[in-house]
Motif scaffolding. Structure first.
Motif, short mmCIF file in Angstrom:
data_model
loop_
_atom_site.label_atom_id
_atom_site.label_comp_id
_atom_site.label_asym_id
_atom_site.label_seq_id
_atom_site.Cartn_x
_atom_site.Cartn_y
_atom_site.Cartn_z
N GLY A 102 4.66 5.55 -4.70
CA GLY A 102 4.54 4.11 -4.50
C GLY A 102 4.64 3.41 -5.84
O GLY A 102 5.03 3.99 -6.85
N TRP A 103 4.29 2.15 -5.88
CA TRP A 103 4.35 1.37 -7.12
C TRP A 103 3.28 1.88 -8.07
O TRP A 103 2.14 2.12 -7.68
CB TRP A 103 4.13 -0.11 -6.83
CG TRP A 103 5.30 -0.73 -6.16
CD1 TRP A 103 5.48 -0.92 -4.81
CD2 TRP A 103 6.47 -1.24 -6.79
NE1 TRP A 103 6.69 -1.51 -4.58
CE2 TRP A 103 7.32 -1.72 -5.77
CE3 TRP A 103 6.89 -1.33 -8.11
CZ2 TRP A 103 8.55 -2.28 -6.05
CZ3 TRP A 103 8.12 -1.90 -8.39
CH2 TRP A 103 8.94 -2.37 -7.37
N ARG B 91 3.23 -2.99 -2.46
CA ARG B 91 3.91 -3.82 -3.45
C ARG B 91 3.29 -3.59 -4.82
O ARG B 91 2.17 -3.10 -4.92
CB ARG B 91 3.76 -5.30 -3.07
CG ARG B 91 4.22 -5.65 -1.69
CD ARG B 91 3.82 -7.04 -1.24
NE ARG B 91 2.37 -7.21 -1.34
CZ ARG B 91 1.77 -8.32 -1.77
NH1 ARG B 91 2.47 -9.37 -2.11
NH2 ARG B 91 0.47 -8.40 -1.82
N LYS C 124 8.65 1.64 -9.02
CA LYS C 124 8.44 2.23 -7.70
C LYS C 124 8.74 3.72 -7.84
O LYS C 124 9.84 4.12 -8.20
CB LYS C 124 9.34 1.58 -6.66
CG LYS C 124 8.97 1.99 -5.26
CD LYS C 124 9.62 1.09 -4.25
CE LYS C 124 9.00 1.34 -2.89
NZ LYS C 124 9.57 0.43 -1.89
#
Length: 148
Positions: free
Chosen positions: A122-123, A14, A118
């Motif tokens: 990944g983020w 996240r 994103k």
């Protein structure tokens, strides 16, 4: 956390994970880990309190290198407000900064906005914009009223 572990941990993670890694790297004075939080894009940007707009990884790294020359920076995000979508996340935070003075440690507060996208890795952080701080914890105004 090594860069490879950071990348592996965040592909399915996240934006909150990258935010935590960013502030942890800042507190530990780890420029490599801090820069691993940023997207690998030419147009990433950073504005430090009262400073100019810095564009690109080289300029951003140089600014954090200069700040970290005297050691780590004690900063924690608090009162996070988020606007999220599937591919972007905007976090408005109050940064609690511990500043060492001749009289001992003091606190200061900075309002910052962190923008995450994103990516294939990944983020990742694409923008960090911090406003000049205050010696006292800032108060939040209530929701704005809309007049029609």
């Amino acid at each position: 956390m090594p860069k490879a572990k950071l990348q592996a941990a965040t592909v399915g993670g996240r934006a909150d994970d990258i935010e935590a890694a960013f502030y942890e790297a800042l507190q530990n004075g780890d420029i490599d880990r801090l820069m691993a939080c940023w997207a690998d894009e030419d147009d990433i940007l950073c504005v430090h309190p009262g400073g100019p707009r810095l564009v690109g990884a080289g300029a951003i790294r140089a600014s954090f290198d200069a700040m970290l020359v005297n050691g780590r920076i004690r900063a924690w995000p608090e009162r996070v407000r988020k606007t999220e979508s599937m591919a972007s996340s905007v976090h408005s935070v109050i940064e609690r900064i511990e500043v060492l003075t001749a009289e001992g440690p003091r606190e200061a507060f900075v309002t910052a906005t962190n923008v995450y996208h994103k990516t294939a890795q990944g983020w990742r952080l694409v923008a960090h914009h911090a406003s000049p701080g205050t010696a006292e914890e800032p108060h939040e105004a209530g929701a704005a009223q809309v007049l029609h």
